[in-house]
Scaffold this active site. Structure first.
Site, PDB file in Angstrom:
ATOM      1  N   TYR A 127     -18.864 -33.564  21.254  1.00 16.88           N
ATOM      2  CA  TYR A 127     -17.860 -34.434  21.871  1.00 16.88           C
ATOM      3  C   TYR A 127     -18.515 -35.325  22.923  1.00 16.88           C
ATOM      4  CZ  TYR A 127     -13.669 -35.645  24.607  1.00 16.88           C
ATOM      5  OH  TYR A 127     -12.671 -36.309  25.279  1.00 16.88           O
ATOM      6  N   LYS A 154     -18.693 -39.469  23.087  1.00 17.62           N
ATOM      7  CA  LYS A 154     -18.145 -40.234  24.201  1.00 17.62           C
ATOM      8  C   LYS A 154     -19.214 -41.085  24.884  1.00 17.62           C
ATOM      9  CE  LYS A 154     -13.841 -39.202  23.781  1.00 17.62           C
ATOM     10  NZ  LYS A 154     -12.868 -40.253  23.393  1.00 17.62           N
TER      11      LYS A 154
END
Length: 236
Positions: free
Chosen positions: A134, A138
């Site tokens: 993740y 990002k």
């Protein structure tokens, strides 16, 4: 009045941003993975809705075609997100890239980042494998926002950290304010005087300095090249 697309708006931050914008009189197009999850209208009706699973590139292309039926957007809020592999990469970075490349250039682009981008890695081999974290995704979407800001002078582009808020993704124990989580996106999509006008990394209407890797122009170029090779779609 602005015409605005909000991805991932069947609930959480996306729904809250879409609801606020529609209540102000803006023409809002919402998005969800399936037509059965069409967001319910609140105080004001939606202009329309588009559907498709952004973890699937073919369906992402179809979302872009559906969106084209509404004409050029004044703003697109790339809110849709996924927390874990294998969906984190396609939803958090591939879909925003593909939609950015396939849709008519809007006036404003807002990409959802996270403070976790600071722990992300620049190894782009995870782009194809889907095994990136993740935080990686990002970091990459933050770099994408800054790259678009530098390359598209007629479009403003920003990244937003909404905070760790109590949504389905964030969990009930998340400590940040839920209302503040969507307000910056809605503000950036519509406010006439944002400073900096483009290329900002925002948290609760204040700019912060993003990770150095996101600001690295060489990495931005590498990322765009990797996304083009992965999707077969070129950002003009």
């Amino acid at each position: 009045m602005a015409r605005i697309l909000v991805t991932g708006s069947s609930g959480g931050l996306g729904f809250n941003a879409a609801t606020e914008l529609a209540s102000r009189g803006h023409e809002v197009v919402v998005h969800s993975r399936r037509s059965s999850r069409r967001p319910a209208e609140g105080a004001a009706p939606w202009l329309g809705a588009v559907f498709g699973d952004l973890a699937d590139l073919d369906q992402t292309r179809d979302v872009a075609e559906q969106a084209a039926a509404f004409g050029r957007f004044d703003a697109v809020i790339h809110n849709a997100g996924a927390l874990r592999p294998p969906d984190a990469v396609p939803v958090n970075i591939v879909a925003p890239y593909a939609l950015t490349a396939l849709m008519d250039k809007p006036g404003r682009l807002i990409y959802l980042s996270s403070s976790m981008h600071r722990g992300g890695f620049t190894d782009l081999r995870g782009l194809g494998s889907g095994r990136a974290s993740y935080g990686d995704s990002k970091l990459w979407v933050t770099a994408l926002a800054l790259a678009v800001a530098a390359r598209w002078p007629g479009t403003t582009s920003h990244a937003v950290d909404p905070g760790w808020v109590p949504t389905r993704m964030g969990g009930a124990g998340a400590p940040d304010d839920l209302a503040a989580g969507h307000e910056t996106q809605a503000w950036l999509a519509t406010h006439p005087d944002v400073e900096p006008a483009t290329g900002g990394y925002w948290y609760h209407r204040r700019t912060q300095l993003p990770d150095a890797n996101a600001r690295d122009q060489r990495f931005q170029a590498q990322l765009l090249a990797a996304l083009e090779a992965h999707t077969g779609i070129l950002v003009g």
